[in-house]
Design a protein around this motif. Structure first.
Motif, PDB file in Angstrom:
ATOM      1  N   ARG A 139       1.021  -0.977   0.546  1.00 14.93           N
ATOM      2  CA  ARG A 139      -0.014   0.011  -0.111  1.00 14.93           C
ATOM      3  C   ARG A 139       0.761   1.004  -0.129  1.00 14.93           C
ATOM      4  N   PRO A 140       0.663   2.431  -1.000  1.00 13.84           N
ATOM      5  CA  PRO A 140       1.220   2.758  -0.742  1.00 13.84           C
ATOM      6  C   PRO A 140       1.377   4.144   0.843  1.00 13.84           C
ATOM      7  N   LEU A 141       2.005   5.074   0.489  1.00 14.30           N
ATOM      8  CA  LEU A 141       1.944   6.010   1.993  1.00 14.30           C
ATOM      9  C   LEU A 141       1.529   7.220   1.687  1.00 14.30           C
ATOM     10  N   SER A 142       0.881   7.805   1.333  1.00 16.16           N
ATOM     11  CA  SER A 142       0.470   9.061   1.410  1.00 16.16           C
ATOM     12  C   SER A 142       2.281  10.400   1.918  1.00 16.16           C
ATOM     13  N   TYR A 143       2.617  11.563   1.656  1.00 13.85           N
ATOM     14  CA  TYR A 143       3.341  12.578   2.102  1.00 13.85           C
ATOM     15  C   TYR A 143       2.802  12.239   3.756  1.00 13.85           C
ATOM     16  N   PRO A 144       1.830  12.762   4.421  1.00 13.32           N
ATOM     17  CA  PRO A 144       1.855  13.027   5.685  1.00 13.32           C
ATOM     18  C   PRO A 144       1.534  11.638   6.247  1.00 13.32           C
ATOM     19  N   VAL A 145       1.609  10.466   5.937  1.00 10.72           N
ATOM     20  CA  VAL A 145       1.901   9.206   6.663  1.00 10.72           C
ATOM     21  C   VAL A 145       2.981   8.781   6.448  1.00 10.72           C
ATOM     22  N   SER A 146       4.104   9.677   5.382  1.00 15.05           N
ATOM     23  CA  SER A 146       4.925   9.019   5.319  1.00 15.05           C
ATOM     24  C   SER A 146       5.799   9.945   6.591  1.00 15.05           C
ATOM     25  N   LEU A 147       5.217  11.150   6.526  1.00 13.83           N
ATOM     26  CA  LEU A 147       6.040  12.230   7.499  1.00 13.83           C
ATOM     27  C   LEU A 147       5.892  11.886   9.248  1.00 13.83           C
ATOM     28  N   ARG A 191      14.816  13.616   1.523  1.00 10.32           N
ATOM     29  CA  ARG A 191      13.018  14.704   0.290  1.00 10.32           C
ATOM     30  C   ARG A 191      12.463  15.470   1.254  1.00 10.32           C
ATOM     31  N   LEU A 192      13.055  15.208   2.699  1.00 13.36           N
ATOM     32  CA  LEU A 192      12.575  16.621   3.896  1.00 13.36           C
ATOM     33  C   LEU A 192      13.004  17.442   3.426  1.00 13.36           C
ATOM     34  N   ALA A 193      14.373  17.261   3.937  1.00 16.82           N
ATOM     35  CA  ALA A 193      14.823  18.807   3.574  1.00 16.82           C
ATOM     36  C   ALA A 193      14.637  19.806   2.396  1.00 16.82           C
ATOM     37  N   THR A 194      14.874  18.783   1.462  1.00 12.98           N
ATOM     38  CA  THR A 194      14.088  19.250  -0.038  1.00 12.98           C
ATOM     39  C   THR A 194      13.103  20.280  -0.301  1.00 12.98           C
ATOM     40  N   TYR A 195      12.227  19.529   0.825  1.00  6.01           N
ATOM     41  CA  TYR A 195      10.556  19.807   1.060  1.00  6.01           C
ATOM     42  C   TYR A 195      10.533  21.557   1.673  1.00  6.01           C
ATOM     43  N   GLN A 196      11.864  21.040   2.783  1.00  2.87           N
ATOM     44  CA  GLN A 196      11.565  22.391   3.920  1.00  2.87           C
ATOM     45  C   GLN A 196      11.891  23.630   2.514  1.00  2.87           C
ATOM     46  N   LEU A 197      12.931  23.032   2.051  1.00  2.84           N
ATOM     47  CA  LEU A 197      13.636  24.269   1.064  1.00  2.84           C
ATOM     48  C   LEU A 197      11.941  24.682   0.356  1.00  2.84           C
TER      49      LEU A 197
END
Length: 223
Positions: free
Chosen positions: A95-103, A202-208
């Protein structure tokens, strides 16, 4: 002359078979935790070789962590492209996980690592507000604070459904108090160091990107 078994001997033979059936059904449905059912856990330790043999026919492996007290079934790795072995259907779907769930899973995994490094207790329990504060730092601000919190609570419920959080009953005599959640240690199996490192990148890129959006909004508001 045919020798008949006594009722006690028949009961002794039937009991492990019944235990095995219950074990297999429960493992196919969900994770088995030692703290939830001590009798089932003892039966699993006693019958684990038979459980492994049975689930192997279904292309599954038994993952059993005696130290942490949990067990579950997972699909065996698929054969390589050059492997002539047949590709069997997956019984346990991915089951693929959404970004909020993965976060949230990554944040809870980090919190669990910090907890293990600094404490002697074995159970990490977080309040609903604790989890909301963990996640909100990494989510875009919006004009509606209540809506953002509702979104985080929806993500918490999804993680509960996945089995990585266990909702605890409110303290006291009433059920209207705030819920707390135990972080299940099975999370350590699913979120390993490599997964966490990749998600951190990936989270670091997203935060930028998120910082750029906030800066653009501030500049727009100052004009």
């Amino acid at each position: 002359m045919e020798e008949r078994l006594s009722s006690a001997e028949e009961s002794h033979i039937a009991a492990p078979a019944a235990d095995l059936s219950v074990l297999l059904i429960n493992l196919l449905k969900s994770v088995l935790y030692r703290d939830d059912d001590e009798r089932q856990w003892a039966a699993l330790l006693n019958l684990q070789a038979r459980v492994r043999d049975y689930v192997a026919v279904l292309n599954l492996d038994l993952v059993l962590d005696e130290a942490e007290g949990y067990a579950f079934l997972k699909s065996r790795p698929e054969p390589a492209d050059d492997d002539p072995a047949p590709r069997l259907p997956r019984l346990v779907a991915r089951r693929p996980l959404s970004y909020p769930v993965s976060l949230l899973l990554a944040l809870l995994r980090k919190k669990l690592a910090e907890f293990d490094a600094g404490g002697s207790d074995t159970r990490l329990v977080l309040s609903r507000d604790d989890i909301v504060e963990l996640a909100r730092v990494f989510l875009p601000d919006g004009p509606n604070e209540a809506k953002l919190i509702d979104q985080i609570e929806g993500t918490i419920n999804k993680v509960v459904e996945l089995g990585f959080l266990h909702k605890l009953k409110p303290a006291g005599s009433t059920a209207a108090g705030p819920f707390s959640y135990e972080v299940r240690r099975i999370l350590k199996t699913f979120v390993d160091a490599q997964w966490l490192a990749e998600f951190d990148a990936r989270l670091a890129t997203y935060q930028l990107q998120l910082a750029g959006v906030k800066h653009a909004r501030e500049e727009s508001g100052n004009e």
